[in-house]
Scaffold this motif. Structure first.
Motif, PDB file in Angstrom:
ATOM      1  N   ARG A 261       0.832  -1.207   0.000  1.00 58.00           N
ATOM      2  CA  ARG A 261       0.000   0.000   0.000  1.00 58.00           C
ATOM      3  C   ARG A 261       0.867   1.259   0.000  1.00 58.00           C
ATOM      4  O   ARG A 261       0.594   2.218  -0.714  1.00 58.00           O
ATOM      5  CB  ARG A 261      -0.932  -0.021   1.208  1.00 58.00           C
ATOM      6  CG  ARG A 261      -1.934   1.134   1.235  1.00 58.00           C
ATOM      7  CD  ARG A 261      -3.079   0.869   2.209  1.00 58.00           C
ATOM      8  NE  ARG A 261      -2.575   0.628   3.562  1.00 58.00           N
ATOM      9  CZ  ARG A 261      -2.711  -0.535   4.219  1.00 58.00           C
ATOM     10  NH1 ARG A 261      -3.315  -1.555   3.648  1.00 58.00           N
ATOM     11  NH2 ARG A 261      -2.243  -0.671   5.448  1.00 58.00           N
ATOM     12  N   ASP A 262       1.942   1.227   0.777  1.00 57.58           N
ATOM     13  CA  ASP A 262       2.849   2.377   0.822  1.00 57.58           C
ATOM     14  C   ASP A 262       3.547   2.599  -0.514  1.00 57.58           C
ATOM     15  O   ASP A 262       3.617   3.735  -1.012  1.00 57.58           O
ATOM     16  CB  ASP A 262       3.901   2.172   1.912  1.00 57.58           C
ATOM     17  CG  ASP A 262       3.339   2.340   3.318  1.00 57.58           C
ATOM     18  OD1 ASP A 262       2.269   2.952   3.461  1.00 57.58           O
ATOM     19  OD2 ASP A 262       3.967   1.842   4.268  1.00 57.58           O
ATOM     20  N   ILE A 263       4.065   1.524  -1.095  1.00 58.20           N
ATOM     21  CA  ILE A 263       4.808   1.715  -2.349  1.00 58.20           C
ATOM     22  C   ILE A 263       3.862   2.064  -3.499  1.00 58.20           C
ATOM     23  O   ILE A 263       4.252   2.777  -4.433  1.00 58.20           O
ATOM     24  CB  ILE A 263       5.703   0.502  -2.688  1.00 58.20           C
ATOM     25  CG1 ILE A 263       4.884  -0.759  -2.951  1.00 58.20           C
ATOM     26  CG2 ILE A 263       6.723   0.268  -1.598  1.00 58.20           C
ATOM     27  CD1 ILE A 263       5.747  -1.947  -3.363  1.00 58.20           C
ATOM     28  N   ASN A 264       2.615   1.597  -3.452  1.00 55.75           N
ATOM     29  CA  ASN A 264       1.635   2.008  -4.464  1.00 55.75           C
ATOM     30  C   ASN A 264       1.446   3.515  -4.435  1.00 55.75           C
ATOM     31  O   ASN A 264       1.388   4.180  -5.482  1.00 55.75           O
ATOM     32  CB  ASN A 264       0.296   1.311  -4.239  1.00 55.75           C
ATOM     33  CG  ASN A 264       0.294  -0.127  -4.709  1.00 55.75           C
ATOM     34  OD1 ASN A 264       1.152  -0.533  -5.493  1.00 55.75           O
ATOM     35  ND2 ASN A 264      -0.649  -0.910  -4.229  1.00 55.75           N
ATOM     36  N   GLN A 265       1.346   4.066  -3.222  1.00 57.44           N
ATOM     37  CA  GLN A 265       1.160   5.504  -3.087  1.00 57.44           C
ATOM     38  C   GLN A 265       2.404   6.257  -3.553  1.00 57.44           C
ATOM     39  O   GLN A 265       2.317   7.255  -4.280  1.00 57.44           O
ATOM     40  CB  GLN A 265       0.853   5.860  -1.628  1.00 57.44           C
ATOM     41  CG  GLN A 265       0.638   7.344  -1.385  1.00 57.44           C
ATOM     42  CD  GLN A 265      -0.542   7.899  -2.165  1.00 57.44           C
ATOM     43  OE1 GLN A 265      -1.541   7.213  -2.377  1.00 57.44           O
ATOM     44  NE2 GLN A 265      -0.432   9.141  -2.615  1.00 57.44           N
ATOM     45  N   LEU A 266       3.568   5.790  -3.166  1.00 59.87           N
ATOM     46  CA  LEU A 266       4.817   6.460  -3.549  1.00 59.87           C
ATOM     47  C   LEU A 266       5.030   6.412  -5.059  1.00 59.87           C
ATOM     48  O   LEU A 266       5.521   7.376  -5.657  1.00 59.87           O
ATOM     49  CB  LEU A 266       6.000   5.819  -2.815  1.00 59.87           C
ATOM     50  CG  LEU A 266       6.023   6.045  -1.294  1.00 59.87           C
ATOM     51  CD1 LEU A 266       7.072   5.147  -0.642  1.00 59.87           C
ATOM     52  CD2 LEU A 266       6.298   7.507  -0.966  1.00 59.87           C
TER      53      LEU A 266
END
Length: 264
Positions: A46-51
Motif C-alpha cells: 500500500r505504501d509503495i503504491n502511493q509512492l
C-alpha cells in the motif's frame, strides 16, 4: 482524532524510510521492506503504491526502485511561458471548431488557453477535467459543460484518477484537444504521470478529430511516462518548426502539422 493523527504520522515516517532505503540501495524488495519495517507485506505494498503514484519511486518485479524524479513546472509559470505562441495556437484551434461542436479538452495550460479562444463559439458541448477550461467556457450560457467527479489537484485545478478515465471512456466527441509534457525523438508522447497518459489516450481514441496543441519547447522536454505517438494524432498545431533535430519526425507527420508562428 488524536489516534488518526498518530496513525498518519506513522504512515508518513514509514514512507520516508522506504524512500531513504530505496534511494540508498537503488532498489528494494517487498520482502526486504517488510522485515526492515516490521509490518505486513500488504502495508508495504500500500505504501509503495502511493509512492509510485506520486512518481517518487518506480515499480520493479517484487519491489521498487529509485529514479531521478521529473517535476513539472508550477502551473502559473507554465501559463505565462511562451504565452504569445500559445495564444496563436489557440486561435488556430478555434478556427477548426464550428458552433455546436462536441469537444474534449484535456488538462494543461495550453488547452486552457484554447478554451479562452473558444469563448466566441456557441452551443458547444464540452467534456473536460480541466476546471480552468470549464469555468472559462461556462460564461457562455448556450454551452453545455460536463465534468467528472473526483479530487481537484491544486494549483492546476484539474481532476485525475480512475473515475476520470471512466468518464472519458463513456463519451464520444467530434474534437479532442490535448497537450503533452514533451515528445521524444521517436514521436512518443510524454507526461509526468501514468494517469495523465491514460486519460490523454482516452481523449485521443474517443474523438473523430484529435488535436495536439504544443509550443516547440515541448520537443526538448523529458517526462517519465510515455503513451501514444504523435503519428496517431490527426492534427498537430505548433508555433514554429522544431529544427533539424526533429526534421525526420516532422516529415513523417506531413500535412497534419500546422505551424502558426507567422501569427505571433
Amino acid at each position: 482524532m488524536a489516534l488518526d493523527s498518530k496513525l498518519k504520522s506513522k504512515t508518513e515516517v514509514r514512507r520516508e524510510l522506504i524512500l531513504e532505503m530505496t534511494h540508498a540501495k537503488g532498489n528494494v524488495s517487498v520482502e526486504m521492506l517488510t522485515e526492515f519495517l516490521g509490518v505486513s507485506a500488504q502495508t508495504v505494498r500500500r505504501d509503495i503504491n502511493q509512492l509510485c503514484s506520486e512518481n517518487l519511486l518506480r515499480r520493479r518485479h517484487g519491489g521498487v526502485e529509485s529514479f531521478e524524479r521529473q517535476l513539472n513546472d508550477p502551473y502559473q509559470q507554465r501559463a505565462v511561458t511562451n504565452s504569445e505562441a500559445k495564444h496563436a495556437i489557440a486561435r488556430a484551434v478555434a478556427d477548426l471548431i464550428p458552433d455546436g461542436s462536441t469537444v474534449f479538452i484535456s488538462i494543461g495550460s495550453t488547452p486552457a488557453i484554447v478554451a479562452e479562444a473558444l469563448t466566441q463559439k456557441r452551443e458547444l458541448t464540452v467534456m473536460t477535467n480541466n476546471l480552468n477550461a470549464a469555468m472559462t467556457l461556462s460564461n457562455e450560457p448556450s454551452n453545455r459543460i460536463i465534468i467528472p467527479g473526483g479530487e481537484v489537484r491544486m494549483p492546476d485545478r484539474d481532476v485525475l484518477g480512475d473515475d476520470v478515465l471512466a468518464f472519458f471512456n463513456s463519451y464520444r466527441a467530434e474534437f479532442g484537444i490535448f497537450g503533452v509534457a514533451g515528445v521524444s525523438e521517436d514521436g512518443g508522447m510524454l507526461d509526468f504521470h501514468a494517469s495523465e497518459v491514460r486519460v490523454r489516450e482516452a481523449i485521443r481514441t474517443h474523438c473523430k478529430t484529435s488535436v495536439l496543441v504544443m509550443d516547440s519547447t515541448k520537443l526538448t522536454r523529458i517526462a517519465p511516462a510515455v503513451g501514444g505517438s504523435i503519428f496517431d494524432v490527426d492534427q498537430i498545431i505548433m508555433d514554429q518548426h522544431p529544427g533539424d533535430d526533429f526534421s525526420s519526425l516532422i516529415e513523417r507527420v506531413g500535412d497534419r502539422l500546422k505551424l502558426v508562428g507567422g501569427e505571433i
